[in-house]
Design an enzyme around this catalytic site. Sequence first.
Site, PDB file in Angstrom:
ATOM      1  N   GLU A 214       0.846  -1.195   0.000  1.00  0.00           N
ATOM      2  CA  GLU A 214       0.000   0.000   0.000  1.00  0.00           C
ATOM      3  C   GLU A 214       0.883   1.247   0.000  1.00  0.00           C
ATOM      4  OE1 GLU A 214      -2.504   3.028   0.141  1.00  0.00           O
ATOM      5  OE2 GLU A 214      -3.158   0.974  -0.286  1.00  0.00           O
ATOM      6  N   HIS A 454     -31.589  -7.134  24.389  1.00  0.00           N
ATOM      7  CA  HIS A 454     -30.430  -7.602  25.150  1.00  0.00           C
ATOM      8  C   HIS A 454     -30.440  -9.122  25.222  1.00  0.00           C
ATOM      9  CE1 HIS A 454     -27.356  -7.672  28.294  1.00  0.00           C
ATOM     10  NE2 HIS A 454     -28.120  -8.559  28.926  1.00  0.00           N
TER      11      HIS A 454
END
Length: 487
Positions: A214, A454
């Site tokens: 990169e 939850h």
Amino acid sequence: MVVGEMVQEVDLAVIGGGPGGYTAALRAAELGIKTLLIDAAPKPGGVCLHMGCIPSKALLHAAEVVYSSKHAEKIGIKFGAPEIDLPALKTWKQGVIDKLAQGIVGMCKSAGVEILHGKATFQDSRSVRVDCPGESAMRIKFKHCILATGSRPVALPKLFKKEEDMASDRVLDSTTALNLADVPKRLIVIGGGYIGLELGTVYAALGSEVTVVEMTDGLLPGADRDLVKPLATKLADMFKAIYLNTKVNNIEVTESGVEINVEGKDGPAKLSADKVLISVGRRPNSDGIGLENTQAEVDPQGFVLSDEFCRTRDKRILSIGDVSGQPMLAHRAIRQAYVAAEVLAGKPSAYDNRCVPAVVFTEPEIAWCGLTETEAKARGITVSAAKFPWSASGRALTIADTGGSTKVIFDPATSLVLGVGIVGPRAGDLISEAVVAIEMGAVLEDLVTAIHPHPTLSETINEAALSGLARLDRQRSKEAEKQISPT
């Protein structure tokens, strides 16, 4: 007009059968517009279905299965080393593609959208010539046209010592890499963006030694560094090497593989591999389609200029998707498709969305939408960010994956939600809540008071917002104390 050329007249011609094109055609037909979908490929679906989003995500699922089996030992489950049946994997991937392509054909048939297979070239602002394989060319006259021709991988011809090396089967792009001709022992990936990292993840899971090169100082340029950090940590273990700040000078294909000369302070001057994957971006398919015969204009990058109604400088032609600009994402094209079709039907519609979500389907996934901290800093915008680490998430603990985090970016003066970033399993599925929040102009209180189930990973958005709101409350309390304190 060519002698013997068949002529067909329609209200709307849609050029390009990808997510933007076929969605625009279907929506236009729903609104009573006689529509013809013109696609150069033998099956609709575009790059996304055949050479991009779908096949890559199918292979990334396979990679996820491999990685999950390797890491199951920490929860007390042991698997043997995976055996990769490459032909079976390719057959499964192709089955997914074929099923979706056939579904598009069926939807078009039900909606009364005719599909014409062939390459379309504008003759003027009211017609295109379509060269159909094995058949006579056709001339399509239209009242309006929606251009959805997509994009293609960027090539780097100047990097090759010999021009013919570009055509070697040792040189891959995002299209050929997904064909899975084989699994090279060593693979070099040029480009640390989302395409290179996703495909690198796939090949690493299948057994390749992957090296990423990169040229910038970090993976996924443009993404916030705190989101990238957990991914970079995992990739460092998954890949053979990652070289940042490294420039590729030239590529040479040899009898035994590829030799790549690079320039960077942290790596060797030469890298060797069996194959190289070039993934440095995509360019719009606006050339070679006769746009010069219309009044539509193209910018220096090749994007067809259009406004919030998807109209180009030619009053009869609209453009959507990759050919119309950044970000080059399928879901942006789909949204624009609805806008374009509705505008032509006379409905009040505009592409005025506040954000376009981005998802990197690596391991872990990264997703974000709205304003990033990186962008805010570059633009001089004052923001606050509240984070919730997944190490404190009950659900993350139960799936033994606690390296992720969720952050909410907000305006410290109004608590308006400006952006959200998530790194962790299924981040791409979680980000949609944030997109809706930003589109509706939600504030932190909205995310806090909305009850989240939850135990779930979606709770981390609620928790991050709660952390941000608590910080604001403390600041407000201090300011109130200063106002009432005696001088």
